[in-house]
Design a protein around this motif. Structure first.
Motif, short mmCIF file in Angstrom:
data_model
loop_
_atom_site.label_atom_id
_atom_site.label_comp_id
_atom_site.label_asym_id
_atom_site.label_seq_id
_atom_site.Cartn_x
_atom_site.Cartn_y
_atom_site.Cartn_z
N GLN A 115 16.18 -16.07 -73.17
CA GLN A 115 17.31 -16.90 -72.43
C GLN A 115 18.31 -15.88 -71.74
N ASN A 116 18.67 -14.59 -72.19
CA ASN A 116 19.60 -13.84 -71.43
C ASN A 116 18.80 -13.01 -70.55
N GLU A 117 17.50 -12.95 -70.44
CA GLU A 117 16.78 -12.21 -69.50
C GLU A 117 16.32 -13.24 -68.09
N LEU A 118 16.80 -14.38 -68.30
CA LEU A 118 16.37 -15.42 -67.27
C LEU A 118 17.41 -16.14 -66.51
N SER A 119 17.13 -16.41 -65.07
CA SER A 119 18.10 -17.23 -64.42
C SER A 119 17.71 -18.51 -64.36
N PHE A 120 18.65 -19.44 -64.47
CA PHE A 120 18.55 -20.90 -64.53
C PHE A 120 19.04 -21.50 -63.46
N PRO A 121 18.33 -22.68 -62.89
CA PRO A 121 17.02 -23.29 -63.46
C PRO A 121 16.14 -22.27 -63.56
N PHE A 122 15.21 -22.09 -64.55
CA PHE A 122 13.99 -21.03 -64.45
C PHE A 122 12.63 -21.87 -64.08
N LYS A 123 11.92 -21.44 -63.03
CA LYS A 123 10.73 -22.19 -62.71
C LYS A 123 9.66 -20.97 -63.18
N ARG A 124 8.77 -21.56 -63.93
CA ARG A 124 7.56 -20.91 -64.16
C ARG A 124 6.17 -21.55 -64.07
N TYR A 125 5.07 -20.61 -63.57
CA TYR A 125 3.81 -21.21 -63.89
C TYR A 125 3.00 -20.48 -64.63
N GLN A 126 1.95 -21.10 -65.38
CA GLN A 126 1.28 -20.28 -66.39
C GLN A 126 -0.10 -21.01 -66.46
N ILE A 127 -1.09 -20.23 -66.49
CA ILE A 127 -2.55 -20.50 -66.18
C ILE A 127 -3.22 -19.68 -67.50
N GLN A 128 -3.52 -20.57 -68.62
CA GLN A 128 -4.05 -19.76 -69.53
C GLN A 128 -4.85 -20.79 -70.56
N PRO A 129 -5.74 -20.51 -71.64
CA PRO A 129 -6.41 -21.58 -72.45
C PRO A 129 -5.47 -21.89 -73.53
N VAL A 130 -5.77 -23.22 -73.89
CA VAL A 130 -5.34 -23.89 -75.10
C VAL A 130 -6.39 -24.44 -75.94
N TRP A 131 -6.25 -24.69 -77.17
CA TRP A 131 -7.23 -25.15 -78.12
C TRP A 131 -6.68 -26.33 -78.79
N ARG A 132 -7.74 -27.34 -79.01
CA ARG A 132 -7.32 -28.63 -79.85
C ARG A 132 -8.71 -28.89 -80.71
N ALA A 133 -8.41 -29.26 -81.95
CA ALA A 133 -9.42 -29.63 -82.59
C ALA A 133 -9.80 -30.91 -82.52
N ASP A 134 -10.03 -31.59 -81.29
CA ASP A 134 -10.54 -32.66 -80.89
C ASP A 134 -11.99 -33.07 -81.13
N ARG A 135 -12.40 -34.32 -80.87
CA ARG A 135 -14.10 -34.53 -80.98
C ARG A 135 -14.45 -34.18 -79.65
N PRO A 136 -15.60 -33.15 -79.33
CA PRO A 136 -15.90 -32.94 -78.25
C PRO A 136 -16.67 -34.05 -77.59
N GLN A 137 -16.47 -34.51 -76.15
CA GLN A 137 -16.93 -35.36 -75.66
C GLN A 137 -16.88 -35.10 -74.10
N HIS A 138 -17.59 -36.15 -73.07
CA HIS A 138 -17.64 -35.78 -71.69
C HIS A 138 -16.00 -35.71 -71.14
N GLY A 139 -15.75 -34.51 -70.73
CA GLY A 139 -14.55 -34.06 -70.23
C GLY A 139 -13.53 -33.82 -71.28
N ARG A 140 -13.99 -33.68 -72.40
CA ARG A 140 -12.84 -33.28 -73.56
C ARG A 140 -13.54 -32.12 -74.31
N TYR A 141 -12.86 -31.04 -74.41
CA TYR A 141 -13.31 -29.73 -75.03
C TYR A 141 -12.19 -29.21 -75.89
N GLN A 142 -12.72 -28.41 -76.83
CA GLN A 142 -11.74 -27.99 -78.01
C GLN A 142 -11.48 -26.58 -77.51
N GLU A 143 -11.75 -25.82 -76.46
CA GLU A 143 -11.21 -24.89 -75.72
C GLU A 143 -10.92 -25.07 -74.37
N PHE A 144 -9.93 -25.17 -73.70
CA PHE A 144 -9.69 -25.57 -72.01
C PHE A 144 -8.59 -24.71 -71.56
#
Length: 456
Positions: A115-144
């Motif tokens: 917080q002491n290194e940021l200027s508010f309002p702080f606007k960020r974007y982030q493009i990275q993978p996430v993981w969910r232990a969901d039941r795999p099916q069409h359009g639903r993945y455990q890593e995406f």
């Protein structure tokens, strides 16, 4: 016995052409985020379990991938909790870290920590993978991959309006012909729970009605009863499933329904502002729909909530998001409002594949291939590739002398745009025959002309 190669269910390998298509999606999203003033950050792929657990509700917590402790830390397992049947506490003692479930909670942790290194309002974007232990099916993945944009440190509704515009611009740039941005407000849902006399069951009610399009009205009512919602409350809530008409008409109906709820009316006021400003600014392709049954299951939403669905494709939502008024308070920084959205890159990738919407040259893997006619010719071509690579042209020389049919087949498989031919006569004249692999056109160029063609 040799092990047959395999990957875990719910994950995918991507070939070079597929990675090129995904990069096209990421770059398109990134370019729009940047035009709206968002700056990039990255966070670790795993967090402390205590950072993630308890932030997504009971259903979300079950889908978090835990990372088993290793080495000496295994000795710290809480065996007393196991013997007492306290499995959650025992699991926590075995796994101090977990793969991130989304990018929003780690972002809240990031904001508090820096917080002491940021200027508010702080606007960020982030493009990275996430993981969910969901039941795999069409359009639903455990890593995406998720492509998120968030603003934290302001409760201005300008940002909700911006995010509707961002949904529209990104999906329009990707060529998706028709899509609907569904919008609601969590305060409206709180008002519904209040008017029905079940304020303490807000989470149960929102989780149930969010499933309306999947399990139907009967399924929602059955789930509400199973959660202990009274028949009287269900009778009050049920008519909302059939609300229809224009956004203005729906707002009027809900304003009358929530007349006795100050919180609910505040939600109507906020939503009306966003819809009116969106109408004033205009949209390229998106339709915007007020959907009172849109709830989104995440517990941290407190204001506007969004979901985007593509027309004529059997796929769940491809984007979502909403406002969270005090998520950073969970990490010790109270009173900081935030709002954000997320593009589900893997679902968008599947949609573009199904509708065949990629630009023709998206998965071209090489711009220029020099055919190999022999040692002298190849050495000359190597010098040309050196010069071209220095100005950013991706090119290579076929590694061995081979029949032209084989070299052209290689070029086709690599989706090469141009093949350069330098034989004995071209070497003597100092020229290059350049073939356009798409049109079939072939022309003779000098080295200077070839260089100029690719650095325009």
């Amino acid at each position: 016995m040799v092990q047959k190669p395999a990957i875990p269910k719910g994950t995918r390998d991507f070939l070079p052409g597929e990675v090129a298509r995904r990069t096209y999606i990421f770059n398109t999203i990134r370019s729009v985020f940047k035009t709206y003033g968002f700056a990039p950050i990255e966070t670790p792929s795993f967090e402390l379990s205590t950072t993630l657990l308890g932030k997504y509700g009971e259903e979300g917590d079950r889908l978090i991938f835990r990372i088993l402790n290793s080495g000496e830390k295994m000795k710290k397992a809480d065996l007393e909790a196991l013997q007492a049947g306290n499995l959650p506490r025992f699991a926590n003692s075995l796994a101090e870290k977990a793969l991130r479930y989304d990018l929003t909670v780690p972002f809240a942790r990031f904001v508090v920590q820096h917080q002491n290194e940021l200027s508010f309002p702080f606007k960020r974007y982030q493009i990275q993978p996430v993981w969910r232990a969901d039941r795999p099916q069409h359009g639903r993945y455990q890593e995406f991959y998720q492509c998120d944009a968030d603003v934290i440190g302001s409760d201005s509704l300008f940002y909700e309006v911006d995010f509707v515009q961002i949904f529209d611009q990104v999906l329009t740039k990707l060529g998706i012909p028709g899509f609907t941005i569904k919008i609601n407000n969590r305060k409206i849902l709180s008002g519904i729970a209040e008017v029905s006399g079940e304020s303490e069951r807000l989470v149960d009610i929102t989780i149930a009605i969010d499933k309306l399009d999947k399990i139907g009205e009967e399924g929602v009512i059955r789930e509400l009863k199973e959660k202990g919602v009274s028949d009287q409350a269900i009778a009050v809530i049920s008519p909302l499933f059939a609300i229809s008409g224009s956004n203005e008409e729906r707002l009027d109906q809900m304003r009358a329904f929530l007349n006795s709820s100050e919180t609910g009316l505040k939600g109507i006021e906020e939503l009306e502002y966003v819809l009116n400003q969106t109408k004033e600014l205009g949209l390229e392709r998106a339709e915007v729909e007020f959907d009172v049954t849109l709830a989104r299951g995440l517990n941290y939403y407190t204001g506007a909530i969004f979901e985007v669905k593509v027309h004529d494709v059997k796929m769940g939502s491809v984007c979502g998001g909403g406002r969270y008024d005090d998520l950073t308070g969970l990490f010790g920084l109270s009173g900081v409002s935030g709002v954000g959205i997320s593009f589900g890159a893997d679902r968008i990738y599947d949609v573009l594949n199904e509708l065949n919407l990629y630009p023709a040259d998206t998965d071209a893997m090489l711009t220029l291939l020099f055919a190999n006619f022999g040692e002298k010719e190849a050495e000359y071509c190597m010098k040309l590739t050196k010069k071209l690579r220095l100005v950013g042209v991706d090119c290579e020389v076929y590694p061995v002398t081979a029949k032209m049919q084989k070299q052209f087949k290689y070029a086709d498989n690599r989706r090469v745009k141009f093949v350069a031919i330098v034989g004995e006569s071209e070497l003597e004249k100092g020229t290059i025959q350049l073939k356009n692999m798409e049109s079939g056109e072939q022309k003779e160029l000098t080295e200077t002309e070839l260089h100029q063609l690719f650095i325009k």
